[in-house]
Design a protein around this motif. Structure first.
Motif, PDB file in Angstrom:
ATOM      1  N   HIS A  61       0.866  -1.175   0.000  1.00  0.00           N
ATOM      2  CA  HIS A  61       0.000   0.000   0.000  1.00  0.00           C
ATOM      3  C   HIS A  61       0.902   1.224   0.000  1.00  0.00           C
ATOM      4  CE1 HIS A  61       0.527  -0.202   4.436  1.00  0.00           C
ATOM      5  NE2 HIS A  61       0.305   1.110   4.409  1.00  0.00           N
ATOM      6  N   VAL A  62       0.332   2.364  -0.405  1.00  0.00           N
ATOM      7  CA  VAL A  62       1.107   3.591  -0.530  1.00  0.00           C
ATOM      8  C   VAL A  62       0.415   4.693   0.267  1.00  0.00           C
ATOM      9  CG1 VAL A  62       2.128   5.263  -2.126  1.00  0.00           C
ATOM     10  CG2 VAL A  62       1.777   2.891  -2.874  1.00  0.00           C
ATOM     11  N   VAL A 121      -1.610   5.522  -7.780  1.00  0.00           N
ATOM     12  CA  VAL A 121      -0.178   5.302  -8.016  1.00  0.00           C
ATOM     13  C   VAL A 121       0.002   4.020  -8.826  1.00  0.00           C
ATOM     14  CG1 VAL A 121       2.068   4.841  -6.949  1.00  0.00           C
ATOM     15  CG2 VAL A 121       0.487   6.473  -5.888  1.00  0.00           C
ATOM     16  N   ARG A 122       0.756   4.128  -9.911  1.00  0.00           N
ATOM     17  CA  ARG A 122       1.070   2.949 -10.719  1.00  0.00           C
ATOM     18  C   ARG A 122       2.176   2.162 -10.018  1.00  0.00           C
ATOM     19  NH1 ARG A 122       4.017   2.560 -16.588  1.00  0.00           N
ATOM     20  NH2 ARG A 122       3.556   0.359 -16.933  1.00  0.00           N
ATOM     21  N   PHE A 130      -0.257  -2.586 -11.600  1.00  0.00           N
ATOM     22  CA  PHE A 130      -1.433  -2.243 -10.803  1.00  0.00           C
ATOM     23  C   PHE A 130      -1.515  -0.735 -10.619  1.00  0.00           C
ATOM     24  CE2 PHE A 130      -0.680  -6.597  -9.530  1.00  0.00           C
ATOM     25  CZ  PHE A 130      -1.932  -7.113  -9.287  1.00  0.00           C
ATOM     26  N   THR A 131      -2.679  -0.261 -10.172  1.00  0.00           N
ATOM     27  CA  THR A 131      -2.888   1.120  -9.752  1.00  0.00           C
ATOM     28  C   THR A 131      -3.585   1.095  -8.404  1.00  0.00           C
ATOM     29  OG1 THR A 131      -3.084   1.820 -12.053  1.00  0.00           O
ATOM     30  CG2 THR A 131      -3.916   3.337 -10.380  1.00  0.00           C
ATOM     31  N   THR A 132      -3.118   1.923  -7.477  1.00  0.00           N
ATOM     32  CA  THR A 132      -3.711   1.912  -6.137  1.00  0.00           C
ATOM     33  C   THR A 132      -5.141   2.452  -6.153  1.00  0.00           C
ATOM     34  OG1 THR A 132      -2.721   4.063  -5.619  1.00  0.00           O
ATOM     35  CG2 THR A 132      -1.511   2.081  -4.918  1.00  0.00           C
ATOM     36  N   GLN A 191      11.249  -6.975  -7.631  1.00  0.00           N
ATOM     37  CA  GLN A 191      11.347  -5.526  -7.591  1.00  0.00           C
ATOM     38  C   GLN A 191       9.950  -4.937  -7.742  1.00  0.00           C
ATOM     39  OE1 GLN A 191      13.318  -3.692 -10.944  1.00  0.00           O
ATOM     40  NE2 GLN A 191      13.698  -1.814  -9.831  1.00  0.00           N
ATOM     41  N   LEU A 192       9.637  -3.970  -6.892  1.00  0.00           N
ATOM     42  CA  LEU A 192       8.445  -3.145  -7.046  1.00  0.00           C
ATOM     43  C   LEU A 192       8.909  -1.772  -7.527  1.00  0.00           C
ATOM     44  CD1 LEU A 192       6.427  -3.925  -3.799  1.00  0.00           C
ATOM     45  CD2 LEU A 192       5.762  -4.459  -6.140  1.00  0.00           C
ATOM     46  N   VAL A 193       8.215  -1.208  -8.514  1.00  0.00           N
ATOM     47  CA  VAL A 193       8.522   0.133  -8.994  1.00  0.00           C
ATOM     48  C   VAL A 193       7.258   0.972  -8.833  1.00  0.00           C
ATOM     49  CG1 VAL A 193       9.271   1.555 -10.923  1.00  0.00           C
ATOM     50  CG2 VAL A 193      10.240  -0.738 -10.616  1.00  0.00           C
TER      51      VAL A 193
END
Length: 124
Positions: free
Chosen positions: A24-25, A37-38, A51-53, A73-75
């Motif tokens: 989560h962001v 957020v992408r 994904f998009t939040t 890796q998460l970007v």
């Protein structure tokens, strides 16, 4: 019934526990979840998911279930998000988080960010 067992953190031999990677962001500048957020997920440099939040700063489903062991890796495309929030030139553009997955483990990897800084940790 499986959802109830997963929420309690227990499982039986008939119903195996599902490992997953989630995130989560949080926008620490506004004190709110970061909506829109992408997020891209890679395994050994190969793209796996995009994904998009949502309204809660989370993805609607796990990024991956039963992940293979290895390097991931998460970007997070935070620059795009902050520009959409009216920040003219955010310092951060993309935040890459490299991590290693071990067998039979779930990973929750939150991102706390502002236009100028970020922090992450392994959550539960």
């Amino acid at each position: 019934m499986l959802d109830a067992l997963l929420l309690r953190g227990t499982h039986s031999a008939e119903m195996p526990l599902m490992e997953k990677i989630t995130t989560h962001v949080l926008d620490t500048a506004s004190g709110k979840p970061a909506v829109g957020v992408r997020i891209r997920l890679f395994h050994d440099d190969s793209p796996l998911a995009d994904f998009t939040t949502n309204h809660d700063g989370r993805c609607d489903s796990p990024l991956i279930t039963n992940p293979a062991a290895g390097r991931y890796q998460l970007v997070f495309s935070v620059g795009e998000y902050f520009r959409a929030q009216g920040v003219d030139s955010p310092f951060l553009d993309e935040v890459p988080i490299h991590f290693t997955v071990s067998p039979d483990q779930s990973y929750h990897i939150p991102l706390l960010c502002s236009p100028w800084s970020y922090s992450t940790y392994r959550g539960s």
